[in-house]
Write a protein that holds these residues in place. Structure first.
Motif, PDB file in Angstrom:
ATOM      1  N   PHE A 121       0.890  -1.140   0.045  1.00 57.68           N
ATOM      2  CA  PHE A 121       0.030  -0.152   0.012  1.00 57.68           C
ATOM      3  C   PHE A 121       0.839   1.282  -0.004  1.00 57.68           C
ATOM      4  N   TYR A 131       1.131   5.517   0.078  1.00 55.84           N
ATOM      5  CA  TYR A 131       0.401   6.725   0.531  1.00 55.84           C
ATOM      6  C   TYR A 131       1.410   7.753   0.567  1.00 55.84           C
ATOM      7  N   LEU A 188       3.539  -4.661   3.304  1.00 53.57           N
ATOM      8  CA  LEU A 188       4.353  -3.279   3.173  1.00 53.57           C
ATOM      9  C   LEU A 188       3.335  -2.169   2.885  1.00 53.57           C
ATOM     10  N   THR A 189       3.604  -1.269   3.933  1.00 53.95           N
ATOM     11  CA  THR A 189       3.171   0.096   3.688  1.00 53.95           C
ATOM     12  C   THR A 189       4.021   1.197   3.452  1.00 53.95           C
ATOM     13  N   ILE A 190       4.022   1.920   2.588  1.00 54.13           N
ATOM     14  CA  ILE A 190       5.009   2.970   2.082  1.00 54.13           C
ATOM     15  C   ILE A 190       4.623   4.292   2.055  1.00 54.13           C
ATOM     16  N   ASN A 191       5.380   5.019   2.865  1.00 61.60           N
ATOM     17  CA  ASN A 191       5.229   6.717   2.846  1.00 61.60           C
ATOM     18  C   ASN A 191       5.817   7.100   1.690  1.00 61.60           C
ATOM     19  N   LEU A 242      12.957   4.756  -5.431  1.00 57.93           N
ATOM     20  CA  LEU A 242      11.998   3.850  -4.354  1.00 57.93           C
ATOM     21  C   LEU A 242      12.010   2.531  -5.066  1.00 57.93           C
ATOM     22  N   VAL A 262      12.178  -1.162  -3.302  1.00 58.50           N
ATOM     23  CA  VAL A 262      10.854  -2.024  -3.264  1.00 58.50           C
ATOM     24  C   VAL A 262      11.161  -3.604  -3.714  1.00 58.50           C
TER      25      VAL A 262
END
Lengths: 206, 206
Positions: free
Chosen positions: B120, B122, B178-181, B190, B194
């Motif tokens: 995800f 955001y 995995l939740t990535i800002n 990035l 990832v």
């Protein structure tokens, strides 16, 4: 100076991740050292300090106190005084100027001006139960129901402490750079993956 | 077969991340191909299908309908029929047995049995505004206020669609690995980070 902070749900393996990351990346690791420093300064037993900071909730804590938390005149042995002393110790660690990893204790908020890489780790309840019963001797003595209850309580205290310290929500993704579900991971395998990601973050151009 | 799904807030760079990941990892990438397949099957224009699926809310959608969503007898051209056809297309992609990346469309829920790696992404509102106005030509014509409004609306539709399709909350971390800002990242930097993390996940022992 590179700082990594790890916030974590109880039982999700954050402490093990922190230790392993420090080892892989050759960063200083701070955990019980912080408690020891707080205990020394306040003249209290480290076990008492740890228990008071981590296991005692904020029942009866006056909401209006938030505005006066800057003043450390409140009872010296109180949770608030210990929290402020802990904050001071964490700030002092940063002034050493060395690459380091700090687990918990709202270090991401306290050290915000140093632009740390902030990680949050969590896991499914079943995964946390498994981890706790396999690893922690004190968790082995608890029934599964009691363990789940303990998880909830400790996470609630963490959330309340963060709110009191920073007015921001614990576990809310906006505060973190990377939020990792540890459910399907052996932390031993996860740590090198996170180290590589963190290195990319510190090395990025923007 | 390795599947990566990317759920994302509007403007957080999820699509660019998906394309770059596919390129780095040599995975198939699915995005507009899914819309094209749905359009072909339903005999509708792809632009109409895309607009209907992504930009139209669920106002007046009867709550009780959720229990009958399995039946595709509801108006053929309706959003629900398109959603079900989209679901079927995504399931068909998985049956090809090839490594792939699917952006959006609740592929993480639809392909759950294949144990995909679910991401995800955001970002902070300011970062999303910056990304949108720099990249998307249609966003350039909007005022900042209108753009923020559009972000909210599209994210709301994504959230509602997920709820209708799976009864689970969109963006809730439990659903993701995995939740990535992406706020502080150039997606170009990035993506390799990832990819390395995803490779570790697929290669882990547990």
């Amino acid at each position: 100076m590179k700082i990594i902070t790890i916030s974590r749900e109880f039982g999700s393996g954050g402490r093990e991740l922190g230790k392993r990351l420090a080892n892989i990346m050759n960063f200083d690791y701070y955990d019980s050292e912080i408690i020891a420093a707080v205990a020394k300064k306040s003249g209290l037993d480290p076990n008492y300090v740890e228990d008071k900071l981590n296991n005692h909730g904020w029942h009866n804590f006056p909401i209006t106190f938030r505005s006066t938390i800057g003043s450390a005149t409140y009872m010296q042995s109180s949770k608030v005084a210990l929290l402020l002393e802990q904050k001071r110790v964490i700030e002092e660690i940063a002034t050493l100027g060395k690459n380091c990893i700090i687990v918990g204790r709202n270090a991401d908020v306290i050290l915000k001006k140093y632009n740390p890489f902030n990680i949050f780790v969590y896991a499914a309840v079943e995964a946390k139960i498994k981890r706790c019963t396999e690893r922690a001797s004190e968790s082995k003595q608890l029934t599964e129901k009691d363990l789940v209850q303990k998880m909830k309580e400790i996470d609630k205290i963490r959330s309340q402490t963060r709110d009191i310290l920073s007015g921001s929500d614990w576990g809310q993704r906006d505060a973190y750079h990377l939020t990792i579900n540890t459910s399907d991971w052996d932390i031993k395998d996860l740590a090198p993956a996170v180290a590589a990601f963190a290195n990319s973050w510190f090395g990025r151009k923007s």
